[in-house]
Write an enzyme that holds these catalytic residues in place. Structure first.
Site, PDB file in Angstrom:
ATOM      1  N   CYS A 124      59.594 -22.486  12.527  1.00  0.00           N
ATOM      2  CA  CYS A 124      59.135 -21.520  11.521  1.00  0.00           C
ATOM      3  C   CYS A 124      59.232 -22.117  10.131  1.00  0.00           C
ATOM      4  CB  CYS A 124      60.046 -20.296  11.486  1.00  0.00           C
ATOM      5  SG  CYS A 124      59.950 -19.266  12.899  1.00  0.00           S
ATOM      6  N   CYS A 160      48.624 -21.529   1.642  1.00  0.00           N
ATOM      7  CA  CYS A 160      48.984 -20.117   1.430  1.00  0.00           C
ATOM      8  C   CYS A 160      49.085 -19.879  -0.066  1.00  0.00           C
ATOM      9  CB  CYS A 160      50.320 -19.805   2.110  1.00  0.00           C
ATOM     10  SG  CYS A 160      50.734 -18.043   2.119  1.00  0.00           S
TER      11      CYS A 160
HETATM   12  N1  SAH Z   1      52.715 -15.584   6.079  1.00  0.00           N
HETATM   13  C1  SAH Z   1      53.239 -14.804   7.138  1.00  0.00           C
HETATM   14  C2  SAH Z   1      53.184 -15.491   8.482  1.00  0.00           C
HETATM   15  C3  SAH Z   1      53.610 -16.944   8.558  1.00  0.00           C
HETATM   16  S1  SAH Z   1      55.284 -17.395   8.253  1.00  0.00           S
HETATM   17  C4  SAH Z   1      54.645 -14.372   6.841  1.00  0.00           C
HETATM   18  O1  SAH Z   1      55.238 -14.870   5.905  1.00  0.00           O
HETATM   19  O2  SAH Z   1      55.117 -13.486   7.536  1.00  0.00           O
HETATM   20  C5  SAH Z   1      56.180 -17.128   9.749  1.00  0.00           C
HETATM   21  C6  SAH Z   1      57.683 -16.825   9.532  1.00  0.00           C
HETATM   22  O3  SAH Z   1      58.457 -18.013   9.247  1.00  0.00           O
HETATM   23  C7  SAH Z   1      57.906 -15.899   8.363  1.00  0.00           C
HETATM   24  O4  SAH Z   1      58.844 -14.911   8.686  1.00  0.00           O
HETATM   25  C8  SAH Z   1      58.488 -16.845   7.355  1.00  0.00           C
HETATM   26  O5  SAH Z   1      59.149 -16.163   6.372  1.00  0.00           O
HETATM   27  C9  SAH Z   1      59.358 -17.724   8.192  1.00  0.00           C
HETATM   28  N2  SAH Z   1      59.764 -18.951   7.502  1.00  0.00           N
HETATM   29  C10 SAH Z   1      59.140 -19.558   6.488  1.00  0.00           C
HETATM   30  N3  SAH Z   1      59.821 -20.675   6.109  1.00  0.00           N
HETATM   31  C11 SAH Z   1      60.898 -20.750   6.905  1.00  0.00           C
HETATM   32  C12 SAH Z   1      61.954 -21.720   7.023  1.00  0.00           C
HETATM   33  N4  SAH Z   1      62.000 -22.796   6.249  1.00  0.00           N
HETATM   34  N5  SAH Z   1      62.908 -21.505   7.949  1.00  0.00           N
HETATM   35  C13 SAH Z   1      62.836 -20.432   8.771  1.00  0.00           C
HETATM   36  N6  SAH Z   1      61.840 -19.514   8.733  1.00  0.00           N
HETATM   37  C14 SAH Z   1      60.878 -19.683   7.806  1.00  0.00           C
HETATM   38 FE1  SF4 Z   2      52.927 -17.938   2.982  1.00  0.00          FE
HETATM   39 FE2  SF4 Z   2      55.071 -19.179   3.980  1.00  0.00          FE
HETATM   40 FE3  SF4 Z   2      55.387 -17.003   2.461  1.00  0.00          FE
HETATM   41 FE4  SF4 Z   2      54.364 -16.775   4.946  1.00  0.00          FE
HETATM   42  S1  SF4 Z   2      56.425 -17.450   4.394  1.00  0.00           S
HETATM   43  S2  SF4 Z   2      53.605 -15.789   3.041  1.00  0.00           S
HETATM   44  S3  SF4 Z   2      53.194 -18.701   5.066  1.00  0.00           S
HETATM   45  S4  SF4 Z   2      54.522 -18.962   1.772  1.00  0.00           S
END
Ligand code: SAH
Ligand code: SF4
Length: 407
Positions: free
Chosen positions: A378, A147
């Protein structure tokens, strides 16, 4: 020119720029080294062109579509409505591909994670999350390898963007998961079974790979094939504002927005895309999102980081931001990953926050982490795939390229 027209023109220019940059990261060609072409991922029109090129009639498209996306076959000899000689002719020129399974892990809670490998060796993860009460579940699909948007709490964000996933690779994740659960043929007019919903919440930012994601979703929504309703698909974005309108108009899928902070200073830091599309612009795009209604609410995702974004004041500000919107708020306890520096909020902070949002009239479920033991929750997804030097797929071209003017 009116101010409104000017804004529309700027948005259009920005969309064109995003799509052009995205194309630099497109996957390698669909043609295999032996010259055969993968039929998965072609639209009906593209499939018709392939048939015309080999002198076959347009009605073959309907037949092939049925076998590929309704029956789920990968072998032309199983296409019983197609005569043997034509089966052989097709098999000489085409394949019906699937990503290969590099590894598959099943969690103690039955969540399953695949590491899929594509033809050029790149890999991405897909997660199946069964519903513990009902006999169904959601498939969490990746849209990119890596990403560009280094959100500080996200494991995928520590992996540079290698490339976009192509349409066949996006549809292929769903088809391969169906293979694994023996879920073909597609149910016709009935409620889908185990794989009943798609969430575009895996690795990558789907709105930075819009063309491939849109083509893939049109295939899975096609009524004569997989036939998943747009109501069963949710696309999650970190807030690529210019692409949100297009997604709503063209696909009409459910929208999830990764908000995570209610003040620009904090969101600039933890979701760096905010420096380009700040909260006010993001919320305006949500208010415009076509198809949002009380029956189809916009989901705001909010990862709860201890002492960072989980105060009562934050909760009140969140309510102020979403007031008047058909919205719900998913509170996601932070899922740690190797090397992460945040801590999950305490149970007390979570419940206090949820109560404030609920009292304002919004559903605000606290998400139970799933598949944590196999790093499938997630934000825990990450692969070893790396961008190799300069070359195809854009090499080292940074994405998005130019630092936003507000930076
Ligand atoms: N890039 C897109 C879709 C993928 S991420 C986005 O950011 O929406 C899917 C979800 O997981 C997003 O809401 C992201 O913010 C959340 N997420 C990312 N890292 C996380 C973590 N360590 N713990 C919980 N949720 C997390
Ligand atoms: Fe990319 Fe992770 Fe941010 Fe979603 S939450 S935009 S996957 S870096």
């Amino acid at each position: 020119m009116t101010a409104l027209a000017k804004t529309a023109e700027l948005t259009e220019a920005e969309r064109t720029r995003i799509l052009a940059k995205s194309a630099l990261f497109n996957p390698p060609s669909l043609v295999l080294p032996d010259g055969r072409r993968d039929l998965v991922g072609l639209s009906r029109a593209e499939l018709a062109a392939e048939m015309a090129a080999i002198g076959e009639a347009p009605f073959r498209v309907k037949q092939l579509w049925h076998w590929i996306y309704h029956q789920g076959v990968v072998d032309f000899t199983r296409m019983s409505s197609i005569a043997r000689p034509l089966q052989a002719k097709l098999a000489e020129r085409f394949v019906i591909g699937r990503p290969s399974v590099a590894t598959v892990q099943t969690s103690v809670d039955d969540t399953r994670k695949w590491l899929f490998q594509f033809r050029d060796g790149q890999q991405a993860e897909t997660v199946y999350i069964p519903d513990p009460e009902l006999d169904r579940g959601a498939l969490c699909i990746s849209s990119q390898v890596g990403c560009t948007l280094s959100c500080t709490f996200c494991h995928t964000g520590t992996q540079k963007l290698v490339r976009n996933l192509g349409t066949p690779e996006i549809v292929g994740q769903f088809m391969a998961a169906r293979d694994a659960y023996g879920e073909w043929p597609s149910p016709k007019g009935e409620t889908p079974r185990l794989l009943s919903t798609i969430v575009l919440m895996g690795m990558g930012e789907p709105l930075y790979n819009y063309e491939n994601v849109a083509a893939a979703m049109k295939i899975v929504m096609d009524n004569e094939g997989i036939a998943l309703s747009r109501r069963r698909i949710t696309l999650s974005t970190s807030g690529v504002v210019p692409m949100m309108d297009r997604c709503g108009e063209e696909l009409g899928v459910n929208l999830a927005v990764s908000l995570h902070a209610v003040r620009d200073d904090l969101r600039d830091e933890i979701v760096p895309l905010n420096r380009k599309y700040p909260i006010a612009e993001l919320m305006a795009a949500c208010r415009r999102y076509p198809g949002a209604s009380n029956a189809r609410r916009i989901t705001f995702e909010y990862v709860m980081l201890r002492g960072i974004n989980d105060s009562e004041a934050d909760a009140h500000e969140l309510v102020r931001l979403i007031r008047g919107l058909p919205a719900k708020v998913n509170l996601i306890p932070f899922n740690p990953w190797p090397g992460s520096s945040y801590e999950p909020s305490t149970g007390n902070a979570l419940h206090r926050f949820a109560r404030i949002v609920m009292d304002a009239g919004f559903a605000s479920p606290i998400r139970t982490p799933r598949g944590q033991d196999i790093l499938a929750a997630c934000g825990q997804l990450k692969t070893e795939s790396e961008r190799k030097g300069r070359g195809r797929a854009g090499g080292n071209v940074p994405f998005p390229p130019d630092p936003p003017s507000r930076l």
